[in-house]
Design a protein around this motif. Sequence first.
Motif, mmCIF file in Angstrom:
data_model
loop_
_atom_site.group_PDB
_atom_site.id
_atom_site.type_symbol
_atom_site.label_atom_id
_atom_site.label_comp_id
_atom_site.label_asym_id
_atom_site.label_seq_id
_atom_site.Cartn_x
_atom_site.Cartn_y
_atom_site.Cartn_z
ATOM 1 N N UNK A 97 0.835 -1.209 0.000
ATOM 2 C CA UNK A 97 0.000 0.000 0.000
ATOM 3 C C UNK A 97 0.866 1.254 0.000
ATOM 4 N N UNK A 98 1.959 1.243 0.761
ATOM 5 C CA UNK A 98 2.875 2.388 0.785
ATOM 6 C C UNK A 98 3.546 2.590 -0.580
ATOM 7 N N UNK A 99 3.906 1.483 -1.203
ATOM 8 C CA UNK A 99 4.529 1.564 -2.528
ATOM 9 C C UNK A 99 3.546 2.164 -3.536
ATOM 10 N N UNK A 100 2.295 1.722 -3.469
ATOM 11 C CA UNK A 100 1.278 2.264 -4.382
ATOM 12 C C UNK A 100 1.105 3.763 -4.170
ATOM 13 N N UNK A 101 1.083 4.207 -2.913
ATOM 14 C CA UNK A 101 0.959 5.644 -2.619
ATOM 15 C C UNK A 101 2.155 6.422 -3.173
ATOM 16 N N UNK A 102 3.351 5.887 -2.975
ATOM 17 C CA UNK A 102 4.558 6.544 -3.482
ATOM 18 C C UNK A 102 4.523 6.634 -5.003
ATOM 19 N N UNK A 103 4.167 5.544 -5.638
ATOM 20 C CA UNK A 103 4.117 5.504 -7.091
ATOM 21 C C UNK A 103 3.069 6.486 -7.625
ATOM 22 N N UNK A 104 1.898 6.527 -7.001
ATOM 23 C CA UNK A 104 0.837 7.451 -7.406
ATOM 24 C C UNK A 104 1.292 8.900 -7.229
ATOM 25 N N UNK A 105 1.989 9.193 -6.139
ATOM 26 C CA UNK A 105 2.486 10.556 -5.906
ATOM 27 C C UNK A 105 3.496 10.967 -6.983
ATOM 28 N N UNK A 106 4.362 10.050 -7.376
ATOM 29 C CA UNK A 106 5.338 10.350 -8.432
ATOM 30 C C UNK A 106 4.616 10.660 -9.742
ATOM 31 N N UNK A 107 3.635 9.842 -10.085
ATOM 32 C CA UNK A 107 2.877 10.081 -11.317
ATOM 33 C C UNK A 107 2.161 11.430 -11.278
ATOM 34 N N UNK A 108 1.544 11.755 -10.137
ATOM 35 C CA UNK A 108 0.837 13.030 -10.019
ATOM 36 C C UNK A 108 1.786 14.217 -10.122
ATOM 37 N N UNK A 109 2.995 14.078 -9.591
ATOM 38 C CA UNK A 109 3.994 15.146 -9.705
ATOM 39 C C UNK A 109 4.320 15.441 -11.166
ATOM 40 N N UNK A 110 4.219 14.420 -11.990
ATOM 41 C CA UNK A 110 4.493 14.575 -13.418
ATOM 42 C C UNK A 110 3.198 14.761 -14.217
ATOM 43 N N UNK A 111 2.130 15.087 -13.509
ATOM 44 C CA UNK A 111 0.810 15.362 -14.094
ATOM 45 C C UNK A 111 0.279 14.184 -14.898
#
Length: 170
Positions: A97-111
Amino acid sequence: MTEEPTEQNEVQRGTPGSEPEAVSSDLEELRKAYDDLNDRFLRLAADFDNYQRRMARELDTRTTFAIEAFAAEILDVLDNFERAEAADDASLREGLEQIKKLFTAILQRHEIVPIDCVGRPFDPQGHEAVAYVPADAPEGTVIDEVIRGYCMKDKVIRCAKVVVSRGKEE
């Protein structure tokens, strides 16, 4: 009918012996002007070629650095997967779950954001229908998402694979 000599006729005809010198002088001036313009053209063409090569190198460098920065962020996700792999079963789910949150945050940072599609009308610009089945939903409504689609800055980078309602069968 004979022509009377006028000043204008004399200028047109020129004076004997001066014509070759005037033509030669004019020809030399034109040749010099041509050489100057040709030299300027060649320099301008060389400058433009250099500019194109420089811009191509700069674009290549920018692209490489952008990919490198994105890859560095993704490597954080890989590190977390390796830690989750070594964890016991109880903390494995929490780690994922933490990995998914981190990955989602990275994607959102790159719009890069997911396409919201379930319950919405089918849109061929962002959806790819993989099935057309009878359902209670109105015809043409997306009822299931098989694979999530993503947009980057309002541009679809991967269409969502969806199941579309055919409507109620009677």
